[in-house]
Design a protein around this motif. Structure first.
Motif, PDB file in Angstrom:
ATOM      1  N   THR B   4      45.214  52.318  -8.096  1.00  0.00           N
ATOM      2  CA  THR B   4      46.678  52.911  -7.693  1.00  0.00           C
ATOM      3  C   THR B   4      47.522  51.992  -6.948  1.00  0.00           C
ATOM      4  O   THR B   4      48.756  52.044  -7.393  1.00  0.00           O
ATOM      5  CB  THR B   4      46.151  53.936  -6.822  1.00  0.00           C
ATOM      6  OG1 THR B   4      44.860  54.713  -7.111  1.00  0.00           O
ATOM      7  CG2 THR B   4      47.229  55.022  -6.465  1.00  0.00           C
ATOM      8  N   ARG B  14      59.124  47.409 -11.569  1.00  0.00           N
ATOM      9  CA  ARG B  14      59.599  47.650 -12.860  1.00  0.00           C
ATOM     10  C   ARG B  14      60.901  48.581 -12.387  1.00  0.00           C
ATOM     11  O   ARG B  14      61.859  48.447 -12.996  1.00  0.00           O
ATOM     12  CB  ARG B  14      58.968  48.569 -13.623  1.00  0.00           C
ATOM     13  CG  ARG B  14      59.242  48.638 -15.096  1.00  0.00           C
ATOM     14  CD  ARG B  14      58.488  49.574 -15.847  1.00  0.00           C
ATOM     15  NE  ARG B  14      58.024  50.889 -15.078  1.00  0.00           N
ATOM     16  CZ  ARG B  14      57.212  51.725 -15.632  1.00  0.00           C
ATOM     17  NH1 ARG B  14      56.413  51.439 -16.480  1.00  0.00           N
ATOM     18  NH2 ARG B  14      57.057  52.763 -14.978  1.00  0.00           N
TER      19      ARG B  14
ATOM     20  N   LYS C  38      44.967  62.058  -8.437  1.00  0.00           N
ATOM     21  CA  LYS C  38      44.733  60.891  -7.462  1.00  0.00           C
ATOM     22  C   LYS C  38      45.971  60.105  -7.643  1.00  0.00           C
ATOM     23  O   LYS C  38      46.411  59.434  -6.232  1.00  0.00           O
ATOM     24  CB  LYS C  38      43.484  60.174  -7.927  1.00  0.00           C
ATOM     25  CG  LYS C  38      43.097  60.288  -9.335  1.00  0.00           C
ATOM     26  CD  LYS C  38      41.827  60.190  -9.856  1.00  0.00           C
ATOM     27  CE  LYS C  38      41.579  60.294 -11.124  1.00  0.00           C
ATOM     28  NZ  LYS C  38      40.440  61.348 -11.784  1.00  0.00           N
ATOM     29  N   ALA C  39      46.340  59.402  -8.616  1.00  0.00           N
ATOM     30  CA  ALA C  39      47.050  58.121  -8.807  1.00  0.00           C
ATOM     31  C   ALA C  39      48.407  58.546  -7.812  1.00  0.00           C
ATOM     32  O   ALA C  39      48.591  57.489  -6.886  1.00  0.00           O
ATOM     33  CB  ALA C  39      47.502  58.088 -10.113  1.00  0.00           C
ATOM     34  N   LYS C  40      49.204  59.502  -7.930  1.00  0.00           N
ATOM     35  CA  LYS C  40      50.508  59.471  -7.306  1.00  0.00           C
ATOM     36  C   LYS C  40      50.505  60.065  -5.871  1.00  0.00           C
ATOM     37  O   LYS C  40      51.378  59.726  -5.225  1.00  0.00           O
ATOM     38  CB  LYS C  40      51.354  60.233  -8.258  1.00  0.00           C
ATOM     39  CG  LYS C  40      51.371  59.602  -9.974  1.00  0.00           C
ATOM     40  CD  LYS C  40      52.266  58.431  -9.707  1.00  0.00           C
ATOM     41  CE  LYS C  40      52.191  57.692 -11.256  1.00  0.00           C
ATOM     42  NZ  LYS C  40      51.901  58.447 -12.344  1.00  0.00           N
ATOM     43  N   THR C  42      49.900  60.876  -2.195  1.00  0.00           N
ATOM     44  CA  THR C  42      49.218  60.126  -0.926  1.00  0.00           C
ATOM     45  C   THR C  42      49.246  61.391  -0.055  1.00  0.00           C
ATOM     46  O   THR C  42      49.703  62.407  -0.112  1.00  0.00           O
ATOM     47  CB  THR C  42      50.029  59.099  -0.422  1.00  0.00           C
ATOM     48  OG1 THR C  42      51.618  59.584  -0.403  1.00  0.00           O
ATOM     49  CG2 THR C  42      50.385  57.716  -1.599  1.00  0.00           C
ATOM     50  N   SER C 151      59.817  56.998 -14.541  1.00  0.00           N
ATOM     51  CA  SER C 151      59.761  55.786 -13.401  1.00  0.00           C
ATOM     52  C   SER C 151      60.668  56.468 -12.415  1.00  0.00           C
ATOM     53  O   SER C 151      60.075  56.260 -11.124  1.00  0.00           O
ATOM     54  CB  SER C 151      60.040  54.636 -13.928  1.00  0.00           C
ATOM     55  OG  SER C 151      61.404  54.529 -14.255  1.00  0.00           O
ATOM     56  N   THR C 154      59.410  59.795 -10.139  1.00  0.00           N
ATOM     57  CA  THR C 154      58.497  60.363 -10.331  1.00  0.00           C
ATOM     58  C   THR C 154      57.904  61.060  -9.054  1.00  0.00           C
ATOM     59  O   THR C 154      57.073  61.884  -9.275  1.00  0.00           O
ATOM     60  CB  THR C 154      57.302  58.937 -10.325  1.00  0.00           C
ATOM     61  OG1 THR C 154      57.631  58.124 -11.532  1.00  0.00           O
ATOM     62  CG2 THR C 154      55.859  59.479 -10.655  1.00  0.00           C
TER      63      THR C 154
END
Lengths: 401, 250, 161
Positions: B4, B14, C38-40, C42, C151, C154
């Motif tokens: 992550t 980016r 999960k990834a994004k 927090t 991007s 997001t």
């Protein structure tokens, strides 16, 4: 004149069960076809982005048009007070409902998203003739249902003539609506004509009565109930009038399209060089569907044969299907004219006669609609009193002794 | 979680990179991009209004027969992958070659949804799935489309396609699915974000300059000025649809 | 999204399950295993609304947003379906994405369990845009616009722009 005595059919004979089984097979095949089409998507049918309405629409529109025509007999008895038709009025109403059920079933099962039927029932765009048609169809069920009820329930008989009148008006509106589905398509030369709606009304008379006559003959033959010459001859002659009327409208339609609207291109296509559509028009619709039936119905000796009258009715139904095919598919096969007088080419079949080959599932779906209509009638006359015990001359004809 | 973390980092870099890239690109194509909109960009939460009417002007004299750039751009943008079945594969935009039978003169032009002011597809749609946005863009609300195809019967331009098969891997910005009708959306999600439709962008990036996008209601927009000066024809003007896509040189 | 058979099998299994389940679906102990965003996400960001609210009302938010975007061109990110997917659908360690209908796909984790059927992913891509941005070998090319869409915005700040 004796009062007609309505009795349910027994419906336990091997023949009756075989009939149900036979129709049931078609209905199952239709449902299977639907699953197949919906699962794979419409690319497994003959329909394309050029011919967007195909065989299901030929069947569906035919059945819906015939439905309103089948109500004719009832209208003649209740609205125009022809007592000879009165014993037939219940069956006429029933057949009308059954044909509409069959037609709508085909229409709905062909949708890209039949699972969204509820949307079609709840969201209306009131500018759309299609949405109006859905309202007209629903109303037709209601009004004809009430009409039949007033005929069957003795203490409601006094309302029959009002219900019959309402049904009569409603069904003229309904067929006008069905015809207008095409009449409103201004961009397509084949349909851009005000005569579409009245033509559909006259067609409905002829298709509806042809089916009615066949159903009546089958029901009385197979149950061994008497069907006298008086009523038969009356119906047969009336059918001839309607066929001639429908043919007249077809002639007017093509003439006005050529001279008044200047749609010479599409007329040339249908009448002269449209391949299958030209053949279906001249051979299917005009010759087999109109001229031969007229000869069979009115010929001094052939006209006396019930069998030949049955053949005529069957031919009229086939001719009607041919006519629907020419109108619906032929009208789309002829290319849209984006630049009149110019030659247009593209990767999307512009400027070309569009190709269509009906697929088996489409045809099975359509036949399933017809079978549904027939099984509805077969079941209804078993459970309710739709058919007079006898239609012998002394029952029907007030002057017969 | 390191995954992550790192993905976040690359994203940051980016983004930074894109920021600068976009800025310089903005300079380079600024004249082309900004042409079509004078007013401030529409905030995301604001509904579109009828003060704007989006339209296109196509100069067929600058459009060459062999060129397919707009079509390719559309296909890439919306992931219109075919199944090699030309009769049922969808097309949102196509190139027409129009030959005058008398003189042999040949015209080339792209054909797509003409975004009519009085769209026949909207009139006939039973559920109201075909509709026209306040800013003139004609769309299918595929959430209520039942797949009856009456709009396709009604469209004079053959601009609409039926999705005949299951669709996979749609563009995130262009959802599409079996059993509903679709057509050129004028890249509505780009327009809402202040960008031009993909076909127009491709045409100007390749320096053909045959397609111009802009606000027909704004007399100061490039498209309105060009239309006022040189005029722009409608295809099938006889139908009285007042199309949002206009053509020069036809 | 090849939902087909797989979904049907699951549905059969689940239909059986459901019969035995009272409607207190989300009562303690009965929860389906919902894949984590999960990834994004927090601690700071979380879902776009409190989780309890999302569990209960996500459909209304989505359907409302759908009409707002479709008909009025309102493109706020908060309740955008594409955004839900951005956060909630992430690749496993082999870089593979679960598909709609799979038990480990976010939306179907509950829906399979509760026998809810939705058609959204017949049209909407069930993978996030980032699935395409990160895989350069993917057959999907990435036109501009998308890049920006994926991007730049997001992470919703919890509210509309």
């Amino acid at each position: 004149m004796k009062k007609a005595n309505f009795v349910e059919i027994e419906g336990r004979s091997a023949g009756y069960l075989a009939l149900l089984g036979f129709l049931g097979i078609f209905i199952l095949a239709a449902l299977g076809s639907t699953l197949y089409m919906e699962h794979n998507g419409h690319h497994v049918t003959g329909m394309t982005n050029q011919i967007v309405w195909g065989m299901p629409h030929v069947f569906a529109v035919f059945l819906i048009v015939a439905a309103s025509g089948a109500l004719n007999i009832a209208s003649i008895s209740s609205v125009f007070h022809k007592t000879a038709y009165k014993p037939l009025a219940r069956l006429s109403g029933l057949l009308a409902l059954a044909l509409l059920v069959g037609g709508l079933m085909v229409l709905v099962l062909d949708l890209g998203r039949p699972d969204r039927l509820i949307i079609a029932m709840t969201k209306y765009n009131f500018r759309s003739i299609f949405a109006w048609n859905m309202i007209l169809y629903n109303g037709f069920f209601l009004i004809v249902g009430i009409y039949i009820w007033t005929m069957m329930q003795r203490n409601l008989n006094k309302y029959t003539k009002y219900a019959g009148f309402a049904a009569f008006i409603w069904r003229l509106t309904l067929t006008t609506g069905t015809g207008s589905i095409f009449g409103f398509l201004v961009a397509r030369e084949a349909y851009d004509s005000a005569i579409m709606a009245p033509m559909f009304i006259v067609m409905s008379f002829s298709f509806g009565l042809a089916i009615f006559l066949l159903v009546l003959m089958a029901a009385y033959n197979w149950t061994g109930r008497p069907l006298g010459d008086v009523i038969f001859t009356t119906l047969k002659n009336l059918l001839g009038v309607f066929v001639a009327g429908a043919l007249y409208f077809v002639i007017v339609q093509h003439l006005t399209n050529i001279y008044a609207a200047g749609h010479i291109g599409v007329e040339e296509f249908i009448l002269l060089n449209g391949g299958i559509y030209t053949k279906l028009f001249w051979i299917g619709q005009v010759l087999l569907g109109s001229l031969i039936p007229l000869a069979l119905l009115y010929h001094p000796t052939w006209g006396k044969s019930r069998r030949l009258a049955g053949v005529a009715a069957a031919l009229i139904i086939m001719g009607g299907m041919a006519q629907m095919y020419v109108i619906i598919i032929g009208g789309q096969a002829y290319p849209l004219e984006l630049f009149p007088g110019m030659q247009v080419q593209s990767s999307f079949f512009d400027g070309m006669v569009n190709h269509y080959a009906p697929s088996l599932p489409e045809i099975m779906l359509g036949l399933g609609g017809m079978a549904t209509a027939m099984i509805t009638v077969a079941l209804a006359i078993k459970v309710l009193r739709f058919l007079p015990e006898s239609l012998a001359d002394e029952v029907v004809d007030p002057h017969h002794h | 979680m390191s995954n992550t973390e790192s993905s976040k980092n690359t994203e940051l870099t980016r983004r930074k990179f894109l920021g600068t890239a976009a800025a310089s690109a903005g300079l380079a194509i600024a004249p082309g991009v900004l042409l079509f909109r004078v007013a401030q960009a529409k905030p995301a939460a604001q509904a579109v209004t009828s003060k704007v009417r989006w339209g296109m002007l196509i100069d067929s004299t600058k459009c060459s027969t062999g060129c397919n750039d707009c079509v390719t751009a559309c296909k890439t943008e919306h992931h219109l992958e075919g199944h090699n079945r030309p009769e049922t594969d969808v097309q949102w935009i196509r190139k027409l070659k129009v030959t005058d039978k008398q003189t042999g003169h040949v015209m080339s032009l792209p054909m797509m949804c003409q975004h009519c002011e009085n769209p026949p597809c909207v009139d006939v749609c039973p559920t109201g799935a075909s509709f026209k946005r306040a800013d003139g863009i004609v769309l299918v609300d595929r959430h209520i489309c039942i797949g009856c195809r009456y709009c396709m019967m009604a469209c004079p331009y053959k601009a609409r396609s039926f999705e005949h098969e299951e669709v996979d891997d749609q563009a995130v910005s262009a959802p599409r699915g079996k059993g509903t009708v679709e057509a050129c959306t004028m890249c509505v999600y780009r327009v809402d974000r202040d960008k031009q439709p993909a076909c127009v962008e491709a045409c100007s990036e390749a320096e053909h300059g045959a397609m111009l996008f802009g606000d027909l209601n704004d007399p100061e927009s490039e498209i309105s000025k060009r239309l006022a000066e040189y005029g722009g024809k409608q295809i099938r003007a006889d139908l009285g649809l007042n199309t949002g896509v206009r053509y020069q040189g036809i | 999204m090849s939902v087909g058979l797989h979904k049907k099998k699951l549905k059969l299994l689940l239909a059986g399950l459901i019969l035995t389940l009272p409607l207190s679906l989300f009562a303690e102990g009965n929860l389906p295993i919902v894949p984590k965003a999960k990834a994004k996400a927090t601690a700071e960001y979380g879902c776009v609304n409190p989780v309890a609210d999302m569990r209960k009302n996500h459909m209304e938010y989505l359907l409302h947003q759908r009409d707002q975007t479709m008909h009025k061109g309102i493109r706020t990110k908060k309740y955008s379906l594409a955004k839900c997917i951005e956060c909630h659908v992430t690749p496993d360690k082999n870089g593979k994405y679960a598909e709609y209908g799979d038990d480990d796909f976010f939306c179907s984790s509950c829906h399979n369990y509760a026998a809810v059927s939705i058609d959204c992913f017949q049209c909407h891509n069930d993978k996030p845009q980032s699935a395409y941005s990160s895989l350069s070998s993917n057959k999907q090319s990435l036109p501009e616009g998308h890049e920006k869409f994926a991007s730049n915005d997001t992470l919703p700040s919890g509210d509309a722009e």
